[in-house]
Design a protein around this motif. Structure first.
Motif, PDB file in Angstrom:
ATOM      1  N   ARG A 230       0.826  -1.213   0.000  1.00 51.05           N
ATOM      2  CA  ARG A 230       0.000   0.000   0.000  1.00 51.05           C
ATOM      3  C   ARG A 230       0.856   1.257   0.000  1.00 51.05           C
ATOM      4  N   GLU A 231       1.933   1.236   0.789  1.00 53.77           N
ATOM      5  CA  GLU A 231       2.805   2.416   0.860  1.00 53.77           C
ATOM      6  C   GLU A 231       3.494   2.665  -0.478  1.00 53.77           C
ATOM      7  N   LEU A 232       3.978   1.593  -1.109  1.00 56.20           N
ATOM      8  CA  LEU A 232       4.604   1.750  -2.423  1.00 56.20           C
ATOM      9  C   LEU A 232       3.592   2.292  -3.434  1.00 56.20           C
ATOM     10  N   GLY A 233       2.372   1.777  -3.356  1.00 50.32           N
ATOM     11  CA  GLY A 233       1.341   2.268  -4.261  1.00 50.32           C
ATOM     12  C   GLY A 233       1.079   3.750  -4.073  1.00 50.32           C
ATOM     13  N   THR A 234       1.045   4.194  -2.815  1.00 52.26           N
ATOM     14  CA  THR A 234       0.823   5.613  -2.543  1.00 52.26           C
ATOM     15  C   THR A 234       1.990   6.457  -3.025  1.00 52.26           C
ATOM     16  N   MET A 235       3.203   5.942  -2.888  1.00 58.37           N
ATOM     17  CA  MET A 235       4.381   6.664  -3.382  1.00 58.37           C
ATOM     18  C   MET A 235       4.259   6.960  -4.867  1.00 58.37           C
ATOM     19  N   PHE A 236       3.845   5.968  -5.627  1.00 56.96           N
ATOM     20  CA  PHE A 236       3.721   6.179  -7.072  1.00 56.96           C
ATOM     21  C   PHE A 236       2.492   7.026  -7.402  1.00 56.96           C
ATOM     22  N   GLU A 237       1.499   6.976  -6.542  1.00 56.53           N
ATOM     23  CA  GLU A 237       0.360   7.877  -6.727  1.00 56.53           C
ATOM     24  C   GLU A 237       0.826   9.330  -6.626  1.00 56.53           C
ATOM     25  N   VAL A 238       1.686   9.597  -5.654  1.00 57.34           N
ATOM     26  CA  VAL A 238       2.246  10.947  -5.503  1.00 57.34           C
ATOM     27  C   VAL A 238       3.121  11.296  -6.701  1.00 57.34           C
ATOM     28  N   LEU A 239       3.953  10.358  -7.147  1.00 56.29           N
ATOM     29  CA  LEU A 239       4.806  10.610  -8.319  1.00 56.29           C
ATOM     30  C   LEU A 239       3.971  11.004  -9.532  1.00 56.29           C
ATOM     31  N   ARG A 240       2.845  10.311  -9.728  1.00 58.56           N
ATOM     32  CA  ARG A 240       2.025  10.567 -10.917  1.00 58.56           C
ATOM     33  C   ARG A 240       1.397  11.957 -10.923  1.00 58.56           C
ATOM     34  N   THR A 241       1.350  12.613  -9.764  1.00 65.88           N
ATOM     35  CA  THR A 241       0.815  13.970  -9.746  1.00 65.88           C
ATOM     36  C   THR A 241       1.753  14.957 -10.424  1.00 65.88           C
ATOM     37  N   GLY A 242       3.035  14.601 -10.523  1.00 66.72           N
ATOM     38  CA  GLY A 242       4.006  15.491 -11.134  1.00 66.72           C
ATOM     39  C   GLY A 242       4.438  16.643 -10.253  1.00 66.72           C
ATOM     40  N   LEU A 243       4.058  16.622  -8.980  1.00 70.80           N
ATOM     41  CA  LEU A 243       4.373  17.745  -8.091  1.00 70.80           C
ATOM     42  C   LEU A 243       5.862  17.875  -7.796  1.00 70.80           C
ATOM     43  N   HIS A 244       6.600  16.784  -7.907  1.00 67.64           N
ATOM     44  CA  HIS A 244       7.992  16.792  -7.451  1.00 67.64           C
ATOM     45  C   HIS A 244       8.969  16.465  -8.576  1.00 67.64           C
ATOM     46  N   THR A 245       8.598  16.815  -9.790  1.00 71.79           N
ATOM     47  CA  THR A 245       9.472  16.484 -10.918  1.00 71.79           C
ATOM     48  C   THR A 245      10.440  17.607 -11.264  1.00 71.79           C
ATOM     49  N   GLY A 246      10.251  18.786 -10.708  1.00 67.71           N
ATOM     50  CA  GLY A 246      11.157  19.881 -11.023  1.00 67.71           C
ATOM     51  C   GLY A 246      12.518  19.701 -10.376  1.00 67.71           C
ATOM     52  N   THR A 247      13.537  20.272 -11.005  1.00 71.27           N
ATOM     53  CA  THR A 247      14.878  20.232 -10.431  1.00 71.27           C
ATOM     54  C   THR A 247      15.101  21.477  -9.563  1.00 71.27           C
ATOM     55  N   THR A 248      16.063  21.384  -8.665  1.00 72.43           N
ATOM     56  CA  THR A 248      16.460  22.516  -7.837  1.00 72.43           C
ATOM     57  C   THR A 248      17.962  22.751  -7.995  1.00 72.43           C
ATOM     58  N   ASP A 249      18.422  23.912  -7.539  1.00 67.34           N
ATOM     59  CA  ASP A 249      19.855  24.211  -7.621  1.00 67.34           C
ATOM     60  C   ASP A 249      20.547  24.049  -6.278  1.00 67.34           C
ATOM     61  N   ALA A 250      19.908  23.337  -5.332  1.00 70.90           N
ATOM     62  CA  ALA A 250      20.453  23.228  -3.978  1.00 70.90           C
ATOM     63  C   ALA A 250      21.821  22.554  -3.957  1.00 70.90           C
ATOM     64  N   VAL A 251      21.988  21.471  -4.712  1.00 73.86           N
ATOM     65  CA  VAL A 251      23.285  20.783  -4.712  1.00 73.86           C
ATOM     66  C   VAL A 251      24.359  21.705  -5.258  1.00 73.86           C
ATOM     67  N   ARG A 252      24.071  22.366  -6.352  1.00 71.35           N
ATOM     68  CA  ARG A 252      25.044  23.288  -6.954  1.00 71.35           C
ATOM     69  C   ARG A 252      25.398  24.417  -5.993  1.00 71.35           C
ATOM     70  N   THR A 253      24.394  24.967  -5.337  1.00 75.04           N
ATOM     71  CA  THR A 253      24.619  26.080  -4.420  1.00 75.04           C
ATOM     72  C   THR A 253      25.446  25.667  -3.215  1.00 75.04           C
TER      73      THR A 253
END
Length: 276
Positions: A230-253
């Motif tokens: 169930r937890e894995l299923g919910t993880m992919f449910e969140v992925l499919r929303t596309g909310l967290h697909t953007g990149t950040t510059d935190a590592v570079r900074t």
């Protein structure tokens, strides 16, 4: 080699980020206590008798917590009472937007350090490159990885980048109260990631997009416990929303360099034969 007075406790020191963090800090001449259930220094979240020895003389903690939230606030309180003045929490991308039943241990850790009175920083990475070396390794070796991503990509991040960022946050100033979303340099679909790994391994590995229902069926057929499925299923449910697909510059900074690209990771890791 330079030496430093502070002692840093690294929890989960045999894990993907913890083991790399221990090496990074020791290469800098830092005093490190590498703690886990089976590592150099015994620490068990569910055996409080192991806590005090782990905390003795420690000034900072890399806090990697269990799924069960129950011991987390108790440990953080004990740590601050023992003199710990800084925490760096390994959390997950989008914690504030995830369903409350997901990653309860990480959520408890974030809450606990915020109220601890100590200095704290939180790192929230995307999926690790190294998840393809354990979480999805059996499927990759079988020649087929099937997931319900809906074709949504992920800016996979390398565990060494996470460890290097954690080292900066544990040993330098200016990061108290900061939350850093950590990503790799570009977004890849899981299909593209599998193609890169197949090329590096020199063999055919197929990626298959399946429905959430079929994914649950395959997990159960593979003997995965219902709660985990169930937890894995919910993880992919969140992925499919596309909310967290953007990149950040935190590592570079924070590191002054680009994060490791997935292609570089795949070529280097494929050469070891792990996916062959």
């Amino acid at each position: 080699m330079t030496t430093h007075k502070q002692t840093i406790l690294v929890l989960g020191a045999t894990g993907k980020t913890g083991s790399r963090l221990v090496r990074t800090l020791r290469a800098q001449g830092r005093s490190v206590r590498a703690a886990s259930r089976s590592g150099e220094f015994r620490f068990d979240w569910f055996d409080e008798d192991t806590w005090q020895a782990a905390l003795d003389g420690v000034t900072a903690v890399y806090l990697m917590v269990p799924d069960d939230p129950a011991p987390v606030p108790v440990f953080v309180r004990r740590a601050t009472e023992a003199g710990v003045g800084r925490f760096v929490v390994l959390s997950g991308r989008g914690m504030g937007q995830l369903p409350p039943e997901l990653f309860q241990g990480m959520a408890a850790a974030e809450r606990a350090v915020r109220g601890s009175g100590a200095r704290w920083s939180i790192i929230r990475p995307n999926n690790f490159n190294q998840n393809f070396e354990d979480v999805w390794l059996p499927q990759l070796r079988s020649g087929r990885l099937a997931l319900p991503t809906g074709g949504v990509g992920d800016p996979f991040i390398d565990a060494q980048d996470i460890a290097d960022v954690a080292a900066v946050l544990l040993t330098s100033e200016g990061h108290h109260g900061r939350v850093y979303d950590l990503t790799g340099p570009r977004v890849l679909t899981f299909g593209a990631a599998v193609a890169a790994m197949a090329e590096a391994a020199g063999r055919t590995i197929v990626y298959e997009e399946i429905t959430p229902e079929r994914y649950q069926e395959e997990l159960r057929e593979g003997g995965v416990p219902e709660e985990v499925a169930r937890e894995l299923g919910t993880m992919f449910e969140v992925l499919r929303t596309g909310l967290h697909t953007g990149t950040t510059d935190a590592v570079r900074t924070l590191l002054g360099r680009e994060p490791v690209d997935f292609g570089t990771y795949a070529a280097r890791t494929g050469a070891t034969g792990i996916w062959s």
